[in-house]
Design an enzyme around this catalytic site. Structure first.
Site, PDB file in Angstrom:
ATOM      1  CG  ASN A  32      -1.921   1.106   1.225  1.00 36.82           C
ATOM      2  OD1 ASN A  32      -1.618   2.232   0.869  1.00 36.82           O
ATOM      3  ND2 ASN A  32      -3.140   0.802   1.637  1.00 36.82           N
ATOM      4  NE  ARG A  80       8.799  21.896   2.113  1.00 36.54           N
ATOM      5  CZ  ARG A  80      10.079  21.704   2.453  1.00 36.54           C
ATOM      6  NH1 ARG A  80      10.432  20.605   3.111  1.00 36.54           N
ATOM      7  NH2 ARG A  80      10.987  22.598   2.160  1.00 36.54           N
ATOM      8  CG  HIS A  89      -8.056   3.176   1.209  1.00 37.23           C
ATOM      9  ND1 HIS A  89      -8.365   2.209   2.132  1.00 37.23           N
ATOM     10  CD2 HIS A  89      -9.154   3.963   1.143  1.00 37.23           C
ATOM     11  CE1 HIS A  89      -9.573   2.406   2.608  1.00 37.23           C
ATOM     12  NE2 HIS A  89     -10.070   3.490   2.022  1.00 37.23           N
ATOM     13  NE  ARG A 144      -9.588   6.791   4.417  1.00 33.98           N
ATOM     14  CZ  ARG A 144      -8.662   5.847   4.538  1.00 33.98           C
ATOM     15  NH1 ARG A 144      -7.499   5.985   3.928  1.00 33.98           N
ATOM     16  NH2 ARG A 144      -8.894   4.756   5.263  1.00 33.98           N
ATOM     17  CD  GLU A 174      -7.007  -1.454   0.852  1.00 36.79           C
ATOM     18  OE1 GLU A 174      -6.509  -2.544   1.152  1.00 36.79           O
ATOM     19  OE2 GLU A 174      -6.885  -0.423   1.560  1.00 36.79           O
ATOM     20  CB  THR A 219      -6.513   4.327   9.373  1.00 36.78           C
ATOM     21  OG1 THR A 219      -6.109   3.215   8.565  1.00 36.78           O
ATOM     22  CG2 THR A 219      -6.690   3.877  10.812  1.00 36.78           C
ATOM     23  CG  HIS A 238      -5.781  -1.967   9.631  1.00 37.67           C
ATOM     24  ND1 HIS A 238      -6.148  -0.943   8.790  1.00 37.67           N
ATOM     25  CD2 HIS A 238      -5.568  -1.401  10.830  1.00 37.67           C
ATOM     26  CE1 HIS A 238      -6.189   0.190   9.456  1.00 37.67           C
ATOM     27  NE2 HIS A 238      -5.837  -0.051  10.708  1.00 37.67           N
ATOM     28  CG  ASP A 239      -2.535  -1.846  12.753  1.00 40.90           C
ATOM     29  OD1 ASP A 239      -2.064  -0.926  12.058  1.00 40.90           O
ATOM     30  OD2 ASP A 239      -3.404  -1.665  13.615  1.00 40.90           O
ATOM     31  CG  HIS A 280       1.552   2.924   9.288  1.00 43.65           C
ATOM     32  ND1 HIS A 280       1.614   4.292   9.123  1.00 43.65           N
ATOM     33  CD2 HIS A 280       1.957   2.675  10.563  1.00 43.65           C
ATOM     34  CE1 HIS A 280       2.050   4.841  10.254  1.00 43.65           C
ATOM     35  NE2 HIS A 280       2.255   3.891  11.142  1.00 43.65           N
TER      36      HIS A 280
END
Length: 237
Positions: free
Chosen positions: A7, A18, A43, A45, A70, A100, A190-191, A214
């Site tokens: 991801n 920035r 993903h 948004r 996603e 998230t 996820h995680d 992440h």
């Protein structure tokens, strides 16, 4: 063998903080692919606070591996998917202001809506996955919606893993068995990180794909991107 989809949202988060084009999100996607990633996940948004719709359009023709988009299937998201035609779309019920993703679908309450979306995307030849909590009932509900896969929301697994890997994996194993019995493919995300990933796929070896962003970017700050991706691939092998 479980595939690794990287991801790349966090590259876009850094760029947007920035302005300008550093880091270059398109180059990041190509580099992840060159370093061994077997898929690229984005993903987008509605507020485009990280990946922008324009990024998704630009990435698709550049990469050779699978693109997984996603998101919550709001009208603008549906239009983007129909335009880009990724290999896979993952339906996630995140609210517009969610920091998230924080929960899976209630596939029973939303069966009619999800069935309509799955039917449309599958008509276009797009593999469709529904993001669910590790609950066999929700997995079975997803199967009734006509999806191809489910993606297990693994935040709870990651949180519990540090206390007891055996306890952490139990609900996920049960949900994964339900997916297999429903003849659904299985994704997870996820995680997940370099500490807990290996145990997950050892216990559920029929996992088709993990989507990780992440943790990979955090580890890459210390190890470098190429070494990090190869480390995660090693966890899957």
């Amino acid at each position: 063998m479980t595939r690794l989809s990287v991801n790349i949202n966090k590259f876009a988060t850094l760029r947007n903080a920035r302005g300008g084009n550093r880091p270059d999100v398109l180059k990041a996607a190509l580099d992840c692919e060159a370093f061994g990633a077997e898929g690229i996940t984005v993903h987008p948004r509605p507020d485009e606070r990280h990946i922008r719709y324009a990024d998704v359009r630009a990435i698709k023709p550049l990469i050779k591996t699978e693109l997984n988009i996603e998101g919550n299937p709001i009208p603008s998201f549906i239009s983007l998917v129909e335009e880009v035609r990724p290999a896979q779309v993952t339906l996630v019920p995140d609210a517009p202001d969610a920091l998230t993703s924080n929960a899976g679908w209630n596939t029973l309450d939303h069966r009619s809506f999800l069935t309509e979306i799955c039917t449309e995307f599958k008509r276009l030849g797009i593999r469709t996955s529904i993001f669910v909590d590790p609950n066999p009932e929700m997995v079975e509900g997803a199967a009734l919606c006509g999806c191809d896969r489910v993606e297990l929301y693994t935040a709870g697994y990651a949180e519990d893993y540090v206390l007891s890997p055996e306890k952490a994996i139990k609900p996920y194993y049960e949900a994964a068995v339900a997916a297999r019995e429903c003849k659904l493919g299985l994704n997870a995300g996820h995680d997940l990180d370099s500490e807990n990933l290996r145990w997950f796929v050892q216990q559920i070896p029929w996992t088709d794909e993990v989507s990780i962003g992440h943790a990979i970017i955090c580890d890459a700050l210390y190890w470098g991107l190429e070494k990090t991706i190869r480390t995660y691939l090693d966890c899957l092998r």
